[in-house]
Design a protein around this motif. Sequence first.
Motif, PDB file in Angstrom:
ATOM      1  N   TRP A  67      87.605  64.207  90.216  1.00 42.61           N
ATOM      2  CA  TRP A  67      86.361  63.989  89.486  1.00 42.61           C
ATOM      3  C   TRP A  67      85.669  65.324  89.294  1.00 42.61           C
ATOM      4  N   GLY A  69      82.126  67.138  87.647  1.00 42.01           N
ATOM      5  CA  GLY A  69      80.802  66.993  87.073  1.00 42.01           C
ATOM      6  C   GLY A  69      80.464  68.202  86.230  1.00 42.01           C
ATOM      7  N   LEU A  74      80.542  63.336  83.112  1.00 44.54           N
ATOM      8  CA  LEU A  74      81.492  63.215  84.217  1.00 44.54           C
ATOM      9  C   LEU A  74      82.904  63.067  83.668  1.00 44.54           C
ATOM     10  N   LEU A 101      78.681  65.290  93.652  1.00 46.11           N
ATOM     11  CA  LEU A 101      79.603  64.171  93.827  1.00 46.11           C
ATOM     12  C   LEU A 101      79.894  63.998  95.309  1.00 46.11           C
ATOM     13  N   VAL A 111      77.239  59.707  92.421  1.00 45.29           N
ATOM     14  CA  VAL A 111      77.010  60.819  91.504  1.00 45.29           C
ATOM     15  C   VAL A 111      75.507  61.038  91.351  1.00 45.29           C
TER      16      VAL A 111
END
Length: 206
Positions: A67, A69, A74, A101, A111
């Motif tokens: 993931w 950011g 995102l 995150l 988040v």
Amino acid sequence: ARSICRSTLTAVLLAGPWTPVLGSSPGPSEYDLIATNRYLSSHWDAGQGLLTNDLRVILQARDGYIWIGSSAGLLRFDGVRFTAFNRRNTPQIPSDDVTSLVEDSLGTLWVSFLRGGVVSYADDRFSTPAYAESLAAVESYSVFFDGVGALCVCTSRGLFRVEGGRSRYVEGIVGSARGGRSAPGGGYYVTGAGLFVVQLGAGATL
């Protein structure tokens, strides 16, 4: 190993068959045992799936997804392609400016956004917690879990700690809270006024 900066995302992988999800990085001592010609470097930018080159934070979840950011939303990366989540395609996301995150013990992703508070992601959907409205008026800089597993949100107005489904302001803190991490019995974080330690809901400067 992977490196990330504000302008690009670069992945450095051990030579060999590509796997759909990036693996964990070897420890520093192991680098001495691996020849540099055994690494392959891959690079992505805004023209190759990224929402922007302004990347902020990165986390690998326990299910293997990466993931990322950014200032434009995102991203979820499976090792091959990026899936974007932002205000245009995800109504639960309050802002495109991701600041932090963190993953909890159940595998839920949390988040934080510069404006709009926090959202969670689990079972392939985003959710807005009931207490999000209390954080909407402040800037959220980061989220973490303290030593007893409570979600803490560092904001421009100090630290907020989630208890019983409600966010509670931690008193005794001077200035804004920029970041934190867990510690036995609570959490500690840094503000413009110095370093504070939080234990059992009481703030005390070190």
